[in-house]
Design an enzyme around this catalytic site. Sequence first.
Site, PDB file in Angstrom:
ATOM      1  N   PRO A 114       2.305  -1.580  -6.940  1.00  0.00           N
ATOM      2  CA  PRO A 114       3.510  -0.827  -7.313  1.00  0.00           C
ATOM      3  C   PRO A 114       4.665  -0.934  -6.308  1.00  0.00           C
ATOM      4  O   PRO A 114       4.285  -0.575  -4.998  1.00  0.00           O
ATOM      5  CB  PRO A 114       3.033   0.461  -7.605  1.00  0.00           C
ATOM      6  CG  PRO A 114       1.795   0.652  -7.074  1.00  0.00           C
ATOM      7  CD  PRO A 114       1.164  -0.773  -6.732  1.00  0.00           C
ATOM      8  N   ASN A 115       5.903  -0.964  -6.569  1.00  0.00           N
ATOM      9  CA  ASN A 115       7.413  -0.641  -6.055  1.00  0.00           C
ATOM     10  C   ASN A 115       7.375  -1.728  -5.028  1.00  0.00           C
ATOM     11  O   ASN A 115       8.436  -1.948  -4.251  1.00  0.00           O
ATOM     12  CB  ASN A 115       7.026   0.556  -5.042  1.00  0.00           C
ATOM     13  CG  ASN A 115       7.337   1.522  -6.253  1.00  0.00           C
ATOM     14  OD1 ASN A 115       7.911   1.692  -7.084  1.00  0.00           O
ATOM     15  ND2 ASN A 115       6.260   2.794  -5.965  1.00  0.00           N
ATOM     16  N   ARG A 120      15.475  -1.887  -0.745  1.00  0.00           N
ATOM     17  CA  ARG A 120      15.431  -0.221   0.028  1.00  0.00           C
ATOM     18  C   ARG A 120      14.722  -0.333   1.051  1.00  0.00           C
ATOM     19  O   ARG A 120      13.753  -1.105   1.375  1.00  0.00           O
ATOM     20  CB  ARG A 120      15.071   0.766  -1.294  1.00  0.00           C
ATOM     21  CG  ARG A 120      15.386   0.420  -2.696  1.00  0.00           C
ATOM     22  CD  ARG A 120      16.060   1.583  -3.285  1.00  0.00           C
ATOM     23  NE  ARG A 120      16.219   1.472  -4.625  1.00  0.00           N
ATOM     24  CZ  ARG A 120      16.954   0.722  -5.446  1.00  0.00           C
ATOM     25  NH1 ARG A 120      17.397  -0.095  -4.713  1.00  0.00           N
ATOM     26  NH2 ARG A 120      16.861   0.739  -6.560  1.00  0.00           N
ATOM     27  N   TYR A 122      10.247  -1.456   5.634  1.00  0.00           N
ATOM     28  CA  TYR A 122       9.564  -2.798   5.105  1.00  0.00           C
ATOM     29  C   TYR A 122      10.398  -4.012   5.328  1.00  0.00           C
ATOM     30  O   TYR A 122       9.948  -4.876   4.863  1.00  0.00           O
ATOM     31  CB  TYR A 122       9.380  -2.457   3.690  1.00  0.00           C
ATOM     32  CG  TYR A 122       8.756  -1.455   3.218  1.00  0.00           C
ATOM     33  CD1 TYR A 122       7.085  -1.280   3.322  1.00  0.00           C
ATOM     34  CD2 TYR A 122       9.190  -0.326   2.355  1.00  0.00           C
ATOM     35  CE1 TYR A 122       6.165  -0.278   3.269  1.00  0.00           C
ATOM     36  CE2 TYR A 122       8.237   0.762   2.151  1.00  0.00           C
ATOM     37  CZ  TYR A 122       7.182   0.859   2.547  1.00  0.00           C
ATOM     38  OH  TYR A 122       6.276   1.996   2.392  1.00  0.00           O
ATOM     39  N   ASN A 131      -1.891  -6.627  -1.665  1.00  0.00           N
ATOM     40  CA  ASN A 131      -1.260  -5.478  -1.220  1.00  0.00           C
ATOM     41  C   ASN A 131      -1.278  -4.453  -2.189  1.00  0.00           C
ATOM     42  O   ASN A 131      -0.373  -4.653  -3.134  1.00  0.00           O
ATOM     43  CB  ASN A 131       0.344  -5.582  -0.703  1.00  0.00           C
ATOM     44  CG  ASN A 131       0.821  -4.545   0.060  1.00  0.00           C
ATOM     45  OD1 ASN A 131       0.438  -3.524  -0.150  1.00  0.00           O
ATOM     46  ND2 ASN A 131       2.013  -4.698   0.574  1.00  0.00           N
ATOM     47  N   ALA A 162       0.994   2.071  -2.985  1.00  0.00           N
ATOM     48  CA  ALA A 162       0.352   3.140  -3.071  1.00  0.00           C
ATOM     49  C   ALA A 162      -0.879   3.514  -3.627  1.00  0.00           C
ATOM     50  O   ALA A 162      -1.682   4.279  -3.381  1.00  0.00           O
ATOM     51  CB  ALA A 162       1.503   4.264  -3.482  1.00  0.00           C
ATOM     52  N   GLU A 197      -7.065  -7.271   2.166  1.00  0.00           N
ATOM     53  CA  GLU A 197      -6.065  -6.363   1.838  1.00  0.00           C
ATOM     54  C   GLU A 197      -4.874  -6.350   2.921  1.00  0.00           C
ATOM     55  O   GLU A 197      -5.208  -6.387   4.219  1.00  0.00           O
ATOM     56  CB  GLU A 197      -6.772  -5.014   2.171  1.00  0.00           C
ATOM     57  CG  GLU A 197      -5.878  -3.783   2.081  1.00  0.00           C
ATOM     58  CD  GLU A 197      -6.309  -2.395   2.159  1.00  0.00           C
ATOM     59  OE1 GLU A 197      -7.748  -2.426   2.288  1.00  0.00           O
ATOM     60  OE2 GLU A 197      -5.750  -1.339   2.254  1.00  0.00           O
ATOM     61  N   HIS A 256      -1.028  -4.630   4.234  1.00  0.00           N
ATOM     62  CA  HIS A 256       0.123  -3.796   4.555  1.00  0.00           C
ATOM     63  C   HIS A 256       1.001  -4.282   5.466  1.00  0.00           C
ATOM     64  O   HIS A 256       0.892  -4.737   6.374  1.00  0.00           O
ATOM     65  CB  HIS A 256      -0.424  -2.450   4.640  1.00  0.00           C
ATOM     66  CG  HIS A 256      -1.571  -1.978   3.736  1.00  0.00           C
ATOM     67  ND1 HIS A 256      -1.045  -1.439   2.442  1.00  0.00           N
ATOM     68  CD2 HIS A 256      -2.800  -1.752   3.732  1.00  0.00           C
ATOM     69  CE1 HIS A 256      -2.196  -1.224   1.947  1.00  0.00           C
ATOM     70  NE2 HIS A 256      -3.309  -1.416   2.653  1.00  0.00           N
ATOM     71  N   ARG A 308       1.822   5.858  10.257  1.00  0.00           N
ATOM     72  CA  ARG A 308       2.738   6.706   9.314  1.00  0.00           C
ATOM     73  C   ARG A 308       1.919   8.066   8.780  1.00  0.00           C
ATOM     74  O   ARG A 308       1.072   8.614   9.312  1.00  0.00           O
ATOM     75  CB  ARG A 308       2.939   5.991   8.175  1.00  0.00           C
ATOM     76  CG  ARG A 308       3.712   4.723   8.603  1.00  0.00           C
ATOM     77  CD  ARG A 308       4.181   3.513   7.433  1.00  0.00           C
ATOM     78  NE  ARG A 308       5.149   4.432   6.447  1.00  0.00           N
ATOM     79  CZ  ARG A 308       5.374   3.914   5.326  1.00  0.00           C
ATOM     80  NH1 ARG A 308       4.817   2.751   4.716  1.00  0.00           N
ATOM     81  NH2 ARG A 308       6.252   4.133   4.691  1.00  0.00           N
TER      82      ARG A 308
HETATM   83  O1  CA2 Z   1       3.009  -1.366   4.173  1.00  0.00           O
HETATM   84  C1  CA2 Z   1       2.801  -1.644   2.768  1.00  0.00           C
HETATM   85  O2  CA2 Z   1       2.666  -2.765   2.508  1.00  0.00           O
HETATM   86  C2  CA2 Z   1       2.262  -0.459   1.753  1.00  0.00           C
HETATM   87  O3  CA2 Z   1       1.301  -1.126   1.153  1.00  0.00           O
HETATM   88  C3  CA2 Z   1       3.655  -0.152   0.984  1.00  0.00           C
HETATM   89  C4  CA2 Z   1       3.619   0.593  -0.004  1.00  0.00           C
HETATM   90  C5  CA2 Z   1       3.128   2.000   0.641  1.00  0.00           C
HETATM   91  O4  CA2 Z   1       3.020   3.052  -0.368  1.00  0.00           O
HETATM   92  C6  CA2 Z   1       1.661   1.903   1.334  1.00  0.00           C
HETATM   93  O5  CA2 Z   1       1.313   3.221   1.987  1.00  0.00           O
HETATM   94  C7  CA2 Z   1       2.008   0.636   2.409  1.00  0.00           C
HETATM   95  C8  CA2 Z   1       4.860   0.884  -0.912  1.00  0.00           C
HETATM   96  C9  CA2 Z   1       5.244  -0.208  -1.492  1.00  0.00           C
HETATM   97  C10 CA2 Z   1       6.939  -0.714  -1.433  1.00  0.00           C
HETATM   98  O6  CA2 Z   1       7.657   0.400  -1.808  1.00  0.00           O
HETATM   99  C11 CA2 Z   1       9.000   0.335  -1.479  1.00  0.00           C
HETATM  100  C12 CA2 Z   1       9.642   1.278  -1.775  1.00  0.00           C
HETATM  101  C13 CA2 Z   1      11.042   1.353  -1.661  1.00  0.00           C
HETATM  102  C14 CA2 Z   1      11.662   0.204  -0.977  1.00  0.00           C
HETATM  103  C15 CA2 Z   1      10.852  -1.033  -0.685  1.00  0.00           C
HETATM  104  C16 CA2 Z   1       9.638  -0.962  -0.910  1.00  0.00           C
END
Ligand code: CA2
Length: 156
Positions: free
Chosen positions: A13-14, A21, A26, A82, A85, A106, A108, A115
């Site tokens: 997700p996301n 963003r 990221y 990946n 969340a 896995e 990240h 964090r």
């Molecule tokens: O660091 C990572 O790759 C994560 O898996 C990214 C997830 C986060 O919830 C994990 O804790 C760590 C978030 C996915 C990406 O979300 C975004 C949100 C806004 C802008 C860009 C990416």
Amino acid sequence: MSSPTKILVLNGPNLNLLGLREPAVYGSTTLADVEALCRAAAAERGAEADCRQSNHEGQLIDWIHEAGAAFRAGQLAGAVFNPGAYTHTSVALHDAIKGSMLPVAEIHISNVHAREEFRHHSYVSPAAVGIVVGFGVDGYVLAIDGLLRRTRAAQG
Ligand code: CA2
């Protein structure tokens, strides 16, 4: 049996928002860039990357089941995953990986351990064969390399 040359690259997700963003966390690389990077990294290693992204837990679970069957049939080396969340919430993804016997690396992008506390625990890690954390999108290449090396060492 010779090693399968396919790997699945799964993003949760996301991750479709990558590069659009929160570049401070990221980076500015988009998901399309990451997928191109993965396809190139796999090709350099004589493999092919099948890249998928979903915001839906059930879809990710269905793909893991499908990939597990392909792995057991000797058609897939494993998956780079990946889970976004869902890493920190999903017993269902843990069970899907365990139940399918799919080798999962896995990954990240960020260093989740540096964090917020709620990102320190992963339900996926105990079911994964290895983990890459905090190397930005280069982590996908490291995970592809590790997964292919592991499968090739095991299967010749
Ligand atoms: O660091 C990572 O790759 C994560 O898996 C990214 C997830 C986060 O919830 C994990 O804790 C760590 C978030 C996915 C990406 O979300 C975004 C949100 C806004 C802008 C860009 C990416």
